[in-house]
Write a protein that holds these residues in place. Structure first.
Motif, short mmCIF file in Angstrom:
data_model
loop_
_atom_site.label_atom_id
_atom_site.label_comp_id
_atom_site.label_asym_id
_atom_site.label_seq_id
_atom_site.Cartn_x
_atom_site.Cartn_y
_atom_site.Cartn_z
N TRP A 75 -45.77 -73.77 -17.59
CA TRP A 75 -45.18 -74.73 -16.66
C TRP A 75 -44.14 -74.06 -15.77
N THR A 76 -43.84 -74.73 -14.68
CA THR A 76 -42.73 -74.35 -13.81
C THR A 76 -41.85 -75.58 -13.65
N ARG A 77 -40.55 -75.39 -13.79
CA ARG A 77 -39.56 -76.45 -13.55
C ARG A 77 -38.80 -76.03 -12.30
N THR A 78 -38.83 -76.88 -11.29
CA THR A 78 -38.17 -76.60 -10.01
C THR A 78 -37.03 -77.57 -9.80
N ALA A 79 -35.92 -77.05 -9.31
CA ALA A 79 -34.77 -77.86 -8.94
C ALA A 79 -34.42 -77.51 -7.49
N VAL A 80 -33.93 -78.51 -6.77
CA VAL A 80 -33.56 -78.30 -5.37
C VAL A 80 -32.05 -78.43 -5.24
N ASP A 81 -31.45 -77.42 -4.61
CA ASP A 81 -30.01 -77.43 -4.34
C ASP A 81 -29.70 -78.63 -3.46
N PRO A 82 -28.89 -79.57 -3.95
CA PRO A 82 -28.60 -80.78 -3.18
C PRO A 82 -27.79 -80.51 -1.91
N THR A 83 -27.14 -79.36 -1.83
CA THR A 83 -26.34 -79.03 -0.66
C THR A 83 -27.16 -78.35 0.43
#
Length: 107
Positions: free
Chosen positions: A30-38
């Protein structure tokens, strides 16, 4: 970890037949991706997790009936999300300290 938006992507899984069941998923990549909210810049972590192989049909979902939501539910149950999200957040914080070129010099 301000407004961290995360998502799963199923990259691959391994299956096998057991004595009692066919097409049993026993490993998920799997890949877990997060996006920088800034800055809206994504960061991700990829890994593989083994799953416990069921010994009987109780609670078993036949391969033909599996959905992406089933696999994601297994990840939600088997991955330490708080620790993983902290790791993603640390990557975001590190990336914020880097200088990013706004474009290529030849554009």
């Amino acid at each position: 970890m301000e407004n961290l938006k995360c998502s799963w992507k199923i990259e691959n899984f391994l299956k096998k037949d057991t004595e009692n069941l066919e097409n049993v998923i026993y490993s998920i990549t799997w890949t877990r991706t997060a996006v920088d909210p800034t800055n809206n810049i994504p960061t991700s972590v990829c890994s593989t997790i083994p799953l416990e192989v069921p010994v009987n049909a109780e609670g078993f979902v036949p391969y033909e009936q599996l959905t992406e939501q089933n696999i994601i539910a297994w990840l939600d149950e088997n991955v330490e999300q708080e620790k993983l999200n902290k790791r993603l957040w640390d990557q975001i914080e590190h990336n914020r300290s880097l200088v990013h070129a706004p474009s290529f010099p030849w554009n």
